[in-house]
Structure formats: structure tokens, C-alpha cells
Design a protein around this motif. Structure first.
Motif, PDB file in Angstrom:
ATOM      1  N   SER A 184       2.639  26.120  36.666  1.00  0.00           N
ATOM      2  CA  SER A 184       1.384  26.713  37.122  1.00  0.00           C
ATOM      3  C   SER A 184       1.115  27.958  36.089  1.00  0.00           C
ATOM      4  O   SER A 184       0.198  28.929  36.427  1.00  0.00           O
ATOM      5  CB  SER A 184       1.918  27.676  38.286  1.00  0.00           C
ATOM      6  OG  SER A 184       3.070  28.444  38.159  1.00  0.00           O
ATOM      7  N   TYR A 185       1.256  27.902  34.771  1.00  0.00           N
ATOM      8  CA  TYR A 185       0.811  28.666  33.661  1.00  0.00           C
ATOM      9  C   TYR A 185      -0.610  28.198  33.544  1.00  0.00           C
ATOM     10  O   TYR A 185      -1.208  27.256  33.518  1.00  0.00           O
ATOM     11  CB  TYR A 185       1.433  28.294  32.295  1.00  0.00           C
ATOM     12  CG  TYR A 185       0.753  28.947  31.233  1.00  0.00           C
ATOM     13  CD1 TYR A 185       1.217  30.422  30.803  1.00  0.00           C
ATOM     14  CD2 TYR A 185      -0.145  28.410  30.468  1.00  0.00           C
ATOM     15  CE1 TYR A 185       0.432  31.002  29.895  1.00  0.00           C
ATOM     16  CE2 TYR A 185      -0.941  29.006  29.432  1.00  0.00           C
ATOM     17  CZ  TYR A 185      -0.515  30.280  29.036  1.00  0.00           C
ATOM     18  OH  TYR A 185      -1.253  30.914  27.923  1.00  0.00           O
ATOM     19  N   TRP A 200       2.494  38.211  25.328  1.00  0.00           N
ATOM     20  CA  TRP A 200       3.520  37.991  25.523  1.00  0.00           C
ATOM     21  C   TRP A 200       4.032  37.346  26.774  1.00  0.00           C
ATOM     22  O   TRP A 200       3.308  37.451  27.727  1.00  0.00           O
ATOM     23  CB  TRP A 200       4.051  39.573  25.571  1.00  0.00           C
ATOM     24  CG  TRP A 200       5.703  39.597  25.701  1.00  0.00           C
ATOM     25  CD1 TRP A 200       6.630  38.858  25.512  1.00  0.00           C
ATOM     26  CD2 TRP A 200       6.566  40.790  26.235  1.00  0.00           C
ATOM     27  NE1 TRP A 200       7.893  39.171  25.645  1.00  0.00           N
ATOM     28  CE2 TRP A 200       7.712  40.625  26.253  1.00  0.00           C
ATOM     29  CE3 TRP A 200       5.932  42.102  26.752  1.00  0.00           C
ATOM     30  CZ2 TRP A 200       8.624  41.802  26.612  1.00  0.00           C
ATOM     31  CZ3 TRP A 200       6.775  43.086  26.902  1.00  0.00           C
ATOM     32  CH2 TRP A 200       8.133  42.779  26.981  1.00  0.00           C
ATOM     33  N   HIS A 201       4.740  36.294  26.542  1.00  0.00           N
ATOM     34  CA  HIS A 201       5.563  35.540  27.920  1.00  0.00           C
ATOM     35  C   HIS A 201       7.099  35.906  28.003  1.00  0.00           C
ATOM     36  O   HIS A 201       7.613  35.728  27.109  1.00  0.00           O
ATOM     37  CB  HIS A 201       4.938  33.940  27.293  1.00  0.00           C
ATOM     38  CG  HIS A 201       3.754  33.459  27.455  1.00  0.00           C
ATOM     39  ND1 HIS A 201       3.474  32.345  27.142  1.00  0.00           N
ATOM     40  CD2 HIS A 201       2.503  34.190  27.457  1.00  0.00           C
ATOM     41  CE1 HIS A 201       1.954  32.166  26.914  1.00  0.00           C
ATOM     42  NE2 HIS A 201       1.571  33.250  27.366  1.00  0.00           N
ATOM     43  N   LEU A 217       6.388  25.412  24.130  1.00  0.00           N
ATOM     44  CA  LEU A 217       5.304  25.351  25.321  1.00  0.00           C
ATOM     45  C   LEU A 217       4.721  26.827  24.985  1.00  0.00           C
ATOM     46  O   LEU A 217       3.508  26.890  24.758  1.00  0.00           O
ATOM     47  CB  LEU A 217       5.725  25.535  26.630  1.00  0.00           C
ATOM     48  CG  LEU A 217       6.249  24.227  27.320  1.00  0.00           C
ATOM     49  CD1 LEU A 217       6.600  24.573  28.659  1.00  0.00           C
ATOM     50  CD2 LEU A 217       4.768  23.466  27.420  1.00  0.00           C
ATOM     51  N   ALA A 218       5.381  27.963  24.382  1.00  0.00           N
ATOM     52  CA  ALA A 218       5.041  29.275  24.095  1.00  0.00           C
ATOM     53  C   ALA A 218       4.162  29.075  22.940  1.00  0.00           C
ATOM     54  O   ALA A 218       3.113  29.922  22.528  1.00  0.00           O
ATOM     55  CB  ALA A 218       6.074  30.264  23.839  1.00  0.00           C
ATOM     56  N   TYR A 225       4.555  36.907  21.109  1.00  0.00           N
ATOM     57  CA  TYR A 225       5.612  37.489  21.725  1.00  0.00           C
ATOM     58  C   TYR A 225       6.302  36.704  22.765  1.00  0.00           C
ATOM     59  O   TYR A 225       5.516  36.267  23.730  1.00  0.00           O
ATOM     60  CB  TYR A 225       5.590  38.978  22.009  1.00  0.00           C
ATOM     61  CG  TYR A 225       5.281  40.050  20.871  1.00  0.00           C
ATOM     62  CD1 TYR A 225       6.183  40.657  20.312  1.00  0.00           C
ATOM     63  CD2 TYR A 225       4.004  40.055  20.351  1.00  0.00           C
ATOM     64  CE1 TYR A 225       6.174  41.398  19.205  1.00  0.00           C
ATOM     65  CE2 TYR A 225       3.515  40.958  19.446  1.00  0.00           C
ATOM     66  CZ  TYR A 225       4.833  41.816  18.739  1.00  0.00           C
ATOM     67  OH  TYR A 225       4.373  42.694  17.880  1.00  0.00           O
ATOM     68  N   VAL A 226       7.602  36.587  22.865  1.00  0.00           N
ATOM     69  CA  VAL A 226       8.227  35.915  23.766  1.00  0.00           C
ATOM     70  C   VAL A 226       9.651  36.460  24.231  1.00  0.00           C
ATOM     71  O   VAL A 226      10.218  37.252  23.499  1.00  0.00           O
ATOM     72  CB  VAL A 226       8.478  34.226  23.467  1.00  0.00           C
ATOM     73  CG1 VAL A 226       7.200  33.681  23.210  1.00  0.00           C
ATOM     74  CG2 VAL A 226       9.406  34.226  22.405  1.00  0.00           C
ATOM     75  N   PHE A 227      10.206  36.314  25.432  1.00  0.00           N
ATOM     76  CA  PHE A 227      11.413  36.532  25.918  1.00  0.00           C
ATOM     77  C   PHE A 227      11.839  35.531  26.572  1.00  0.00           C
ATOM     78  O   PHE A 227      11.114  35.108  27.995  1.00  0.00           O
ATOM     79  CB  PHE A 227      11.651  37.846  26.383  1.00  0.00           C
ATOM     80  CG  PHE A 227      13.073  38.256  26.979  1.00  0.00           C
ATOM     81  CD1 PHE A 227      13.819  38.504  25.860  1.00  0.00           C
ATOM     82  CD2 PHE A 227      13.490  38.194  28.405  1.00  0.00           C
ATOM     83  CE1 PHE A 227      15.337  38.680  26.313  1.00  0.00           C
ATOM     84  CE2 PHE A 227      14.678  38.569  28.633  1.00  0.00           C
ATOM     85  CZ  PHE A 227      15.569  38.767  27.766  1.00  0.00           C
TER      86      PHE A 227
END
Length: 289
Positions: A184-185, A200-201, A217-218, A225-227
């Protein structure tokens, strides 16, 4: 000429029209950690997070759903340690989606800057409605008035309309579990006009076997930015680091975007390397759809 040869190569590689633009810089994907776990300084978990620098270069500190009332020396020492390492530390505040009294929110900002040496403010529970534009513009300007170099991150946890694009320096445009990230992104469309480091994801419940795909995917979604964490919502996804922390750092450290001018967005280096082999950009080129 070189440009004509490259343009010819591009038309052979791609089925859509492209323009050649000068690259301004290359941005490596970074990890930003919502560190909602207490630092018993010197704390081994926070030390592990520090050791993730420079890939992990941004940390959100949250002493008590905000700065708390009084100085906590453990946080004081830990924030100083992170910043000495090179990491940026942002202070947590919340806005209840624009319903919290703005003066109360500003008082939280004031306490952060009174109690701790921080690099910016993280605004949680941010609204994604244009009707709150004045609220978040007011807050953004207030933070900048405390320190003109301070950063502002908003966290609506979902995409926002373009009316809110300039109410933060970074927007957490996704915060949910891995299944939602797969299924659902969505984006609002304006995001391609901004570089990857604007976004940021935050994705939890990512098991170790899914980590590589989550990063891919990111990457394709241009999240600078990711976490990612294997911790679940029920167990507080931000109550510690993921079990695969060092693997996450290693995998993300090799992921970069080539960024063009402000109107052209960011593009994965894997695409650019098909045009300029081996990443030897120099006075080189970038792609724009």
C-alpha cells in the motif's frame, strides 16, 4: 560529440525521452534511527548505533514524549557522544496532527534548546492535510528562529500533498509494517521534484530474509533516509536496534543516488552507470524523465 554519443546510447537503452543534466553531487542512502530507548550512559546499544556512523548519521532522541521537564544527564552525555561521533541528533516533539496547542509545542522546542545541544527537531504525529499548512509553517519558522541551521523533520507516516512540502527539510513519508510497504505504499506525485534526501521511510516487522528486498524497494522509491527493523509494533519497534543492525549498515552503505539540480530529483547510480560506466561522473551527466 560526447553528448551526442551519450544521447544516442540513451535512446537505445530506454524507450522514453531523457534530458542530460549536470550532476550536482552524489548522496549515499542513510539510516535515521528513532531511538526511543533509554541511554544508561555509556550505553552499549547507543554505542552500537554510534558505530554505525557515517551510514547511520541521524538519531531521534526522546527522553519523555518530548524533552522532559528537567535535564537528564544520561541523555546529556549520550547526545554529546553521538554528536562528537558525527551524528546529527534531533529532539522529539509531537503535534497530534495539528490539534495540539502550537504554543505548547513551541514550549517543547524551547526546552529542547535549553536543556540539550541538538541539531534539529523531529515533529511526530504530523498532519497530511493542507488545512494545517499555517500551523506547520509557523512551527517550521519557529525552529529556524532558534537556530537557522537547525533541521526539521515531520512524520505524517504517509505521503503528503505538495502544499506541505516546504514545512520540513525531511518528511517521513512512510511509517508502517513491511506488508504495508509491499502492498500500500503510495506517493502524491510532487516528490520527484525533490532529491532523495528529502524522504525517510520507516518500516518495522521486516524479517532478516526480507531486508535486501526492503532496501531495494526504498532505493527504487528514492528514500534517502531509511530505518528497517525486525521489531514489531506490539513490542515497540523503536525500543531497540534490529537484530541485523550491522548487516543493515553494511547493505545500505553501498547504496547511493546521483542528485541533479533542484528541479530534477535523484536517480539510482545503477541507472547512471549504464550511461557513464564505473561511476566516473566527473563533469558528467544525470538523467531526467
Amino acid at each position: 560529440t560526447l553528448t551526442n554519443k551519450m544521447t544516442f546510447k540513451l535512446t537505445k537503452l530506454f524507450t522514453f525521452s531523457l534530458f542530460l543534466l549536470t550532476i550536482s553531487y552524489v548522496f549515499g542512502m542513510k539510516i535515521a534511527v528513532p531511538a526511543y530507548f533509554y541511554p544508561s550512559y555509556p550505553d552499549p546499544v547507543w554505542t552500537s548505533m554510534e558505530n554505525g556512523y557515517p551510514t547511520c548519521n541521524l538519531v531521534i532522541a526522546n527522553p519523555g514524549n518530548g524533552p522532559g521537564v528537567n535535564l537528564d544527564t544520561n541523555y546529556q552525555n549520550q547526545i554529546a557522544s553521538c554528536r562528537a561521533k558525527g551524528q546529527l541528533v534531533y529532539g522529539y516533539i509531537h503535534t497530534t496532527y495539528g490539534n495540539r496547542d502550537i504554543e505548547v509545542v513551541k514550549a517543547d522546542v524551547d526546552r529542547w534548546y535549553t536543556l540539550y545541544p541538538i541539531d534539529g527537531i523531529f515533529v511526530d504525529e504530523a498532519s497530511n492535510l493542507c488545512s494545517t499548512l499555517s500551523y506547520y509553517s509557523n512551527l517550521y519558522n519557529y525552529v529556524k528562529s532558534k537556530n537557522s541551521t537547525a533541521g526539521v523533520i515531520t512524520n505524517p507516516g504517509t505521503s503528503i500533498p505538495s502544499c506541505l512540502a516546504n514545512t520540513s527539510d525531511i518528511v517521513a513519508s512512510f511509517e508502517s509494517d513491511y506488508d504495508s510497504y509491499l502492498r500500500s505504499y503510495s506517493t502524491a506525485g510532487w516528490e520527484t521534484n525533490y532529491p532523495a534526501e528529502k524522504f525517510w521511510h520507516i518500516v518495522y516487522n521486516v524479517n532478516a530474509s526480507s531486508l535486501t528486498n526492503a532496501i531495494s524497494l526504498a532505493y527504487s522509491r528514492r528514500a534517502g533516509y531509511v530505518f528497517f527493523t525486525d521489531r514489531t509494533y506490539d513490542s515497540n519497534p523503536y525500543g531497540g536496534l534490529p537484530s541485523y543492525w550491522t548487516t543493515e549498515i553494511s547493505n545500505i552503505s553501498s547504496t547511493s543516488f546521483a542528485t541533479c539540480n533542484s528541479s530534477s530529483g535523484s536517480f539510482p547510480l545503477s541507472i547512471l552507470n549504464r550511461v557513464v560506466p564505473n561511476g566516473n561522473f566527473g563533469s558528467s551527466f544525470c538523467l531526467r524523465q
